[in-house]
Design a protein around this motif. Structure first.
Motif: not given
Ligand SMILES: Cc1cc2nc3c(=O)[nH]c(=O)nc-3n(C[C@H](O)[C@H](O)[C@H](O)COP(=O)(O)O)c2cc1C
Length: 213
Positions: A18-20, A22, A75, A77, A160-164, A184, A200, A203
């Motif tokens: 799982r990746r965000s 773009f 954004q 996306k 892709h999660p976003m809070i922008g 979000m 990636r 972490r």
């Protein structure tokens, strides 16, 4: 994959892969049944009292996506993914109006008296400030959001999660009521393979984040 069958996938592959994403393939639609499956599995996420104080807007309309794009730091996306989810948390999710209470009642786990007692306790103690109510909404709906991202990946779907974004403006677009918090946005679709994912970022590990007592 047939619609009735679930994918056979290793949990750790889902975690690793799982990746965000773009770049989404704007030519590739997300099947409605598949989206429903993802959501209906994701709701197995835990929540306080199993009250599930979350709601989701599924945005496919190009017109609405355009409006959100304007208020979400442009954004790309937001526009390119076939589906944009708006993940919402309900600060009043423990109130009697939540239908989840009825499910508990039908199961015989609580009666009306017990429900009122729990709500009173929440009003007076657990969620007796607006900060606590906000935390309730965000905590629970964040678990759903994570569940959606992993479940989507298990079905071969990228996110892709976003809070922008400007919450006030997004609130206006949908005329969202005051008790509902916008947690979000999540773009959902398929990675455009012509754009390679960046490696990636590492972490922080056990030694860096854990304090043992
Ligand atoms: C709550 C939350 C908000 C985020 N908001 C944005 C955002 O607005 N724009 C963006 O490009 N990435 C956003 N991200 C993505 C993170 O940058 C990304 O998850 C992080 O760099 C780790 O990368 P990975 O998801 O590919 O493992 C957000 C992630 C989370 C969990």
């Amino acid at each position: 994959m047939s619609q009735s069958k679930l994918p056979e996938i290793d949990y750790f592959d889902v975690l690793e892969n799982r990746r965000s994403v773009f770049a989404f393939d704007s030519e590739k639609d997300l099947d409605d049944n598949l989206l429903q499956k993802i959501i209906n599995k994701s709701v197995l996420a835990p929540s306080s009292y199993n009250l599930q104080p979350w709601r989701i807007f599924v945005v496919k309309s190009e017109e609405i996506k355009e409006k959100i794009y304007e208020e979400a730091c442009s954004q790309q996306k937001v526009l390119d993914a076939p589906v944009l989810l708006v993940i919402l948390g309900d600060k009043e999710g423990y109130y009697r109006k939540n239908p989840a209470w009825n499910v508990k009642k039908q199961l015989g786990k609580v009666n009306e008296e017990k429900i009122n007692k729990i709500i009173k306790h929440n009003d007076n103690v657990t969620y007796n400030t607006s900060d606590k109510e906000l935390a309730f909404a965000i905590r629970n709906s964040s678990l759903l959001a994570m569940s959606i991202m992993y479940t989507a990946k298990a079905f071969g779907v990228d996110t892709h999660p976003m809070i922008g974004f400007k919450p006030k403006k997004i609130r206006e677009i949908f005329e969202i009521e005051g008790n509902i918090e916008i947690n979000m946005l999540i773009s959902v679709g398929y990675h455009d393979q012509t754009h390679k994912l960046k490696p990636r970022e590492e972490r922080l590990d056990y030694d860096q984040i854990v304090t043992e007592y």
